[in-house]
Enzyme design. Structure first.
Site, mmCIF file in Angstrom:
data_model
loop_
_atom_site.group_PDB
_atom_site.id
_atom_site.type_symbol
_atom_site.label_atom_id
_atom_site.label_comp_id
_atom_site.label_asym_id
_atom_site.label_seq_id
_atom_site.Cartn_x
_atom_site.Cartn_y
_atom_site.Cartn_z
ATOM 1 N N GLU A 1 -1.487 40.066 48.725
ATOM 2 C CA GLU A 1 -0.461 41.114 48.681
ATOM 3 C C GLU A 1 -1.122 42.420 49.109
ATOM 4 O O GLU A 1 -2.195 42.769 48.611
ATOM 5 C CB GLU A 1 0.142 41.271 47.285
ATOM 6 N N GLU B 1 -0.814 35.883 39.393
ATOM 7 C CA GLU B 1 -1.015 36.851 38.311
ATOM 8 C C GLU B 1 -0.956 36.227 36.913
ATOM 9 O O GLU B 1 -0.198 36.667 36.051
ATOM 10 C CB GLU B 1 -0.009 37.994 38.450
#
Length: 667
Positions: free
Chosen positions: A630, A538
């Site tokens: 994820e 991220e």
């Protein structure tokens, strides 16, 4: 000649000059190594593999034959936790001294309140607390210091890279007063007389997030990166008998901008601290690779050792030997693989040797020790067959072994073809979990008992893969994954979620990105359980990630590269070998209240996520495997759509699988 001086103007001029000088001094005084993204270390040794040299008892214990592990055996594993947590007692023949244990400790909420001369040998620390190492300040089984702060994404200080001392715009708990908690540590240790004449090194396996180290009143160096190995040469700082080590640890540093992971924000010396001694000539580092022929009935072992010489020491008569052992202790090479230390070192830069290993044109050659094994037992998560490599440096004149390294070896081949991941020629899907290093009592400090418990539960739940979200884990974790059989996606300690992708395209941060990536790969490259490298999490996409991907791809072509942040239209950047997405949608219709039936507009919270199966079916985006790093968010939830996810994953060959977020709810 008359000179008319306007003293009012002169005083103003002098005042201006003095002001500029004062400002310059003030700016200089405010500079901190831990608030400068260009200062990553001072006197820290170059990165190397994570194995310690052995002299006497084996440091890592004996290698278990993991192929005998069954479901029943996993349920019956017991571990002596008292033995795990007790300090190591080193005899006179040992080359290691553990510095784990009780230290004197002082905690303050800001660096300005630190005792400035705490590292001096005459400093009185009798009023300080006793504190255990390793341990986090905010949560441990003894006294705690400061306030634990949980942040999913963002910082508990004002965003102003690389500075960390500004008050946050939105105060978080006690962060207004605990601007940058700082811990000062002191303890004494004894250097045995048997270490006279040896090189002595100080090793920190993990300190969060930046620290200075002093020995006997002198500064040895500085390092940052909470989960990376840091080593220092302290030979010139120590002496026989009693010695003093002092360490100052800062909870926040410029490196914290790259450690914005979804987790509790703790601090402290959270992994082992060790002193070790070597001879004046040593094996500084080594790399190991295995390869298999097309029929998988012949394996090749390649070993690349590096020699370090200190002072005027001679490498005459020194030879590096390598022998491979099976699970029963049988030698697999009739004669040990060997290479003269002088040939490895190549001190005169002999042209023929340079051309052989690092030619002027074309790629470098890996592996200066090479051996073949017929019909090797292959390593996989289902059948984790391991061999033991012993690498030694020997004086052939006296027959004395100067040092030995022991490394687990697994013969396995990883490659991607036609949109699928193959391990030893068989297609594999990753039934994975994301795992933070988290103990409910000890925070980021990992005991072997907790690690084995995690693995047992994973195996019972049919989990075959782990993503080290979002940083390199303790070295012992990889050894256990080798033994019990888990595929590991090893992730660099890079997440800048709070500033999105800002730093990924800032050239002043390029070396920080590379530093963390290189230290991860150098430390962990010999672990067979690692099937891929992850660039981070991220943090957007930019040339800093392009650089780390290029470095990894050339450094280690035997593993694939992953990074979910590498996204673009219509093709993801070619620097990554798999297409990855977070929290993808299934092919089902999603509820869109307030939008007319039949309208092709979707609610934002639905439309922002991709449909993974649609991406796998789309041949225009290439032939890379498609995975979710994820999904099925399990923090306090019931993993909705889980069966639907896996029905889709099994429906298309390009669907690689995914990693559930996450293994343990940190609450």
């Amino acid at each position: 000649m008359d000179i008319n001086i306007d003293w009012k103007v002169m005083r103003r001029f002098i005042g201006t000059i003095v002001g500029f000088l004062f400002l310059a001094v003030s700016v200089e005084a405010q500079h901190h190594d831990w608030e400068d993204q260009r200062v990553l270390e001072i006197n820290r040794l170059p990165a190397r593999c994570g194995v310690m040299p052995e002299n006497g008892a084996l440091l890592n214990g004996t290698t278990k034959n993991a192929t005998t592990i069954s479901g029943t055996a996993l349920n019956s594993i017991t571990i002596n936790s008292a033995a795990i947590n007790s300090p190591t007692i080193n005899d006179a023949t040992s080359n290691t001294i553990t510095l784990n244990g009780v230290w004197k400790f002082n905690w303050v909420p800001t660096p300005q309140q630190c005792p400035s001369d705490f590292y001096r040998t005459d400093f009185d620390d009798s009023a300080w607390d006793d504190f255990k190492v390793p341990a986090n300040w905010e949560v441990n089984d003894l006294k705690t210091y400061g306030t634990p702060v949980y942040i999913s994404a963002g910082y508990s200080f004002k965003i102003n890279p690389p500075f960390v001392m500004g008050a946050p715009d939105k105060p978080v708990n006690t962060t207004m007063t605990e601007r940058n908690p700082t811990g000062s540590y002191r303890r004494h240790f004894t250097i045995p007389k048997e270490w006279n004449g040896k090189e002595i090194f100080l090793r920190f396996d993990g300190v969060r997030s930046a620290f200075y180290v002093y020995v006997n009143g002198l500064q040895v160096g500085y390092s940052q990166g909470a989960t990376e190995l840091s080593e220092f040469d302290v030979t010139g700082f120590v002496h026989e008998g009693d010695n003093l080590i002092a360490v100052r640890v800062y909870k926040y540093s410029d490196g914290s901008y790259l450690e914005d992971q979804d987790m509790w924000r703790f601090a402290g010396i959270e992994r082992d601290v060790t002193l070790y001694a070597t001879e004046k000539v040593r094996i500084y580092d080594f790399g190991v690779r295995t390869s298999l022929n097309s029929s998988y009935d012949e394996g090749t072992l390649l070993v690349e050792p590096k020699i370090q010489v200190y002072g005027n020491a001679s490498v005459e008569n020194l030879v590096v030997h390598a022998q491979l052992y099976d699970a029963q202790g049988n030698e697999l090479f009739e004669m040990p693989l060997s290479q003269d230390a002088n040939n490895i070192l190549n001190p005169t830069f002999k042209s023929s040797t340079l051309n052989e290993r690092s030619p002027q044109r074309g790629p470098r050659t890996f592996g200066w020790l090479k051996g073949t094994v017929q019909n090797p037992l292959l390593w996989s998560a289902e059948m984790p067959n391991l061999y033991r490599l012993e690498l030694s440096l020997t004086d052939t004149l006296s027959g004395r072994i100067l040092e030995t390294f022991t490394q687990q070896v697994g013969f396995r081949e990883i490659h991607i073809a036609d949109g699928q991941l193959f391990v030893n020629g068989s297609p594999v899907r990753l039934r994975g979990v994301n795992r933070h290093e988290h103990d409910p009592q000890l925070g980021k400090v990992m005991t072997e008992e907790m690690m084995v418990r995690d693995i047992c539960l994973m195996k019972q739940a049919n989990v075959n893969a782990v993503r080290t979200s979002h940083y390199p884990n303790a070295v012992r974790w990889y050894e256990l994954c080798n033994e019990y059989g888990l595929y590991v996606l090893d992730e660099a300690n890079i997440e800048s979620h709070g500033v999105r992708g800002l730093l990924a395209s800032d050239p002043t941060w390029a070396q920080a990105f590379l530093d963390r990536t290189i230290r991860m790969a150098m430390r962990d490259r010999n672990q067979p359980c690692i099937i891929g490298w992850s660039l981070g999490n991220e943090s957007g996409w930019g040339f800093n990630f392009a650089a780390t991907a290029a470095w990894l791809k050339d450094f280690d072509p035997t593993r694939f590269i992953h990074y979910e942040g590498a996204q673009d239209t219509p093709l993801d950047p070619r620097e990554v070998d798999v297409i990855a997405r977070f929290y993808p949608r299934t092919q089902d219709e999603y509820v869109n209240p307030g939008i007319p039936e039949g309208d092709d507009v979707e609610r934002y919270e639905n439309a922002r996520w991709d449909r993974l199966l649609s991406m796998a079916r789309d041949e225009s985006n290439g032939d890379r495997p498609v995975m979710t790093s994820e999904y099925a968010h399990a923090m306090g939830n019931a993993m909705g759509n889980f069966r639907e996810y896996w029905d889709e994953i099994y429906s298309h060959p390009r669907m690689l699988g995914g990693f559930i977020w996450d293994w343990v709810d940190q609450g």
